[in-house]
Design an enzyme around this catalytic site. Structure first.
Site, mmCIF file in Angstrom:
data_model
loop_
_atom_site.group_PDB
_atom_site.id
_atom_site.type_symbol
_atom_site.label_atom_id
_atom_site.label_comp_id
_atom_site.label_asym_id
_atom_site.label_seq_id
_atom_site.Cartn_x
_atom_site.Cartn_y
_atom_site.Cartn_z
ATOM 1 N N LYS A 155 9.085 1.094 39.348
ATOM 2 C CA LYS A 155 9.506 0.135 40.356
ATOM 3 C C LYS A 155 10.715 0.673 41.133
ATOM 4 O O LYS A 155 10.565 1.556 41.939
ATOM 5 C CB LYS A 155 9.791 -1.219 39.698
ATOM 6 N N ARG A 165 5.643 19.111 25.055
ATOM 7 C CA ARG A 165 5.441 17.657 25.109
ATOM 8 C C ARG A 165 6.753 16.909 24.920
ATOM 9 O O ARG A 165 6.902 15.759 25.353
ATOM 10 C CB ARG A 165 4.416 17.229 24.057
ATOM 11 N N TYR A 205 5.688 -10.205 31.584
ATOM 12 C CA TYR A 205 4.733 -9.430 32.402
ATOM 13 C C TYR A 205 3.368 -9.469 31.725
ATOM 14 O O TYR A 205 3.258 -9.213 30.523
ATOM 15 C CB TYR A 205 5.280 -8.000 32.476
ATOM 16 N N ASP A 218 13.083 -6.471 28.889
ATOM 17 C CA ASP A 218 12.434 -5.785 30.007
ATOM 18 C C ASP A 218 13.330 -6.049 31.212
ATOM 19 O O ASP A 218 13.397 -7.158 31.730
ATOM 20 C CB ASP A 218 11.022 -6.346 30.231
HETATM 21 C C1 LIG Z 1 5.392 -3.154 36.580
HETATM 22 C C2 LIG Z 1 6.055 -3.737 35.419
HETATM 23 C C3 LIG Z 1 5.914 -3.182 34.160
HETATM 24 C C4 LIG Z 1 4.969 -2.042 33.874
HETATM 25 O O1 LIG Z 1 5.217 -0.889 34.586
HETATM 26 P P1 LIG Z 1 4.059 0.174 34.875
HETATM 27 O O2 LIG Z 1 4.782 1.412 35.171
HETATM 28 O O3 LIG Z 1 3.249 -0.360 36.007
HETATM 29 O O4 LIG Z 1 3.234 0.279 33.608
HETATM 30 C C5 LIG Z 1 6.606 -3.747 33.113
HETATM 31 N N1 LIG Z 1 7.397 -4.819 33.306
HETATM 32 C C6 LIG Z 1 7.563 -5.375 34.509
HETATM 33 C C7 LIG Z 1 8.465 -6.548 34.642
HETATM 34 C C8 LIG Z 1 6.905 -4.861 35.606
HETATM 35 O O5 LIG Z 1 7.041 -5.443 36.796
#
Ligand SMILES: *Cc1c(COP(=O)(O)O)cnc(C)c1O
Length: 393
Positions: A207, A56, A109, A182
């Site tokens: 992303k 893990r 988000y 973020d």
């Molecule tokens: C998509 C996204 C997330 C979360 O990512 P996931 O992998 O879908 O959980 C967090 N912050 C932003 C700005 C995002 O666009």
């Protein structure tokens, strides 16, 4: 009956194929699969010397990815999480305790906001949202003795307000408040929060880094060894694990990140500039576009743009907005972004929870510009805008 010398048949089958063939050297890392990690001797089972004792914790591909992401983020250590939202929630849970308060950008988000409102509050952590365009002085001025952390998202991923993350980090540090950014829009490449003094840089690798809309993963990058230990403990305590195959897939995406971002950033700016001159459009929210909100901050802190931005249409009913979206042939209608393909969504239903700037003058549309030829994307949008005008009257 012949006398058996070695192990019997079932045992031989259980052990078959385990002879140590050294792995050939390939361009990518080996993908190991394992929950059990075999240790060399009994003393190693409970040896606390940082030895890997359980799958893990991650194996070859996960460690290769962590090392590569540390290079990307200019970080000393990177923790992996099974999604971007897990990286955000994991980082917050690793450093917060009951009685703390957090200041969070109002343009955060939406699933992160849900976590703050539904989970953090339930565990006795106070949450307060700040105007994403507040000056750093006013923002940090909102902190109380209980404030432990400031969570930024710059630019916000629907309306693209930016924070001066470096100045916020500097002021917060003086008051012993942690800063988290973020940085999914910057992808760890166009902007590096740690270089600006932010304590924890989080991104949804789902992303741009993975880049093909087919895998979930998140990361939290830090320079401070104490924070690195807290994050690792947090991953361990919450039981997060990332699969080797997926770590491999994300690492493969990372190899082409600069190339894809360069192309998607240029195409995005071309489409944004075209939209700005259209009569149906009120405003384009793309910090990389000269004259757009926060452009000066972007120019100072970013080396380029990705393909995600928004624009507001002249006021029209929801049916006209939906007719615009339905007319698009090259833009998929769907959430998420950062892949190779273009996408569009209407943002207004997501803005209702906001306390600041809930209105952008008309319906807000977000576009993700992919690797297609931007001239084709512009043709597609032109068709959609004609239909919008016809429906909006
Ligand atoms: C998509 C996204 C997330 C979360 O990512 P996931 O992998 O879908 O959980 C967090 N912050 C932003 C700005 C995002 O666009």
């Amino acid at each position: 009956m012949p006398k058996t010398t070695g192990p019997r048949e079932d045992t031989r089958l259980i052990r078959a194929g385990q002879s140590a063939t050294p792995a050939a050297k390939t361009v990518g890392p080996a993908v190991q699969k394992g929950s059990t990690v075999l240790l060399p001797d009994a003393a190693s089972l409970y040896d606390d010397g940082g030895r890997l004792t359980y799958g893990r914790q991650g194996l070859s591909a996960q460690f290769a990815l962590r090392e590569a992401l540390a290079e990307l983020e200019h970080a000393k250590a990177v923790s992996l999480y099974p999604s971007g939202i897990a990286a955000l929630t994991g980082a917050l849970l690793a450093v917060l305790k009951a009685g703390d308060t957090v200041l969070v950008t109002d343009a955060i988000y939406k699933p992160t906001r849900r976590f703050c409102d539904h989970v953090l509050k339930r565990f006795g952590v106070g949450v307060r949202y700040f105007d994403p365009r507040q000056t750093p002085e006013a923002l940090v001025g909102e902190a109380s003795e209980a404030t432990r952390l400031i969570l930024m998202e710059s630019p916000g991923s629907l309306s693209f307000e930016m924070q001066d993350v470096g100045r916020v980090a500097e002021l917060a540090r003086a008051r012993r408040i942690l800063t988290v950014a973020d940085n999914t829009w910057g992808a760890g490449y166009l902007h590096r929060p740690l270089d600006h003094g932010v304590d924890i840089s989080v991104q949804a690798l789902t992303k741009y880094v993975a880049g093909h809309s087919d895998v979930f993963m998140g990361s939290a990058a830090v320079n401070d060894p104490k924070l690195a230990r807290l994050l690792d403990d947090g991953v361990h305590n919450l039981g997060w694990a990332v699969a080797g195959d997926e770590a491999y897939q994300v690492l493969r995406g990372l190899r082409t990140l600069p190339t894809r971002l360069a192309r998607q950033g240029d195409s995005g700016l071309a489409v944004a500039a075209w939209l700005r001159d259209r009569p149906e459009v009120i405003e384009v929210f793309h910090p990389g576009l000269p004259g757009a909100p926060d452009h000066a901050l972007w120019k100072r802190d970013y080396t380029g743009a990705c393909g995600l931005f928004a624009f507001s249409l002249k006021p029209g009913p929801e049916v006209a907005v939906n007719a615009f979206l339905d007319a698009l042939r090259l833009f998929g209608l769907g959430f998420s972004w950062g892949g190779f393909e273009s996408l569009a969504i209407a943002c207004d239903p997501q803005l209702k929870v906001r306390g600041f700037h809930p209105d952008y003058g008309g319906p807000l549309i977000r576009l993700h510009i992919g690797l297609e030829d931007p001239a084709d994307l512009i043709d597609d949008l032109a068709r959609g805008l004609d239909i919008y005008t016809a429906k909006a009257g």
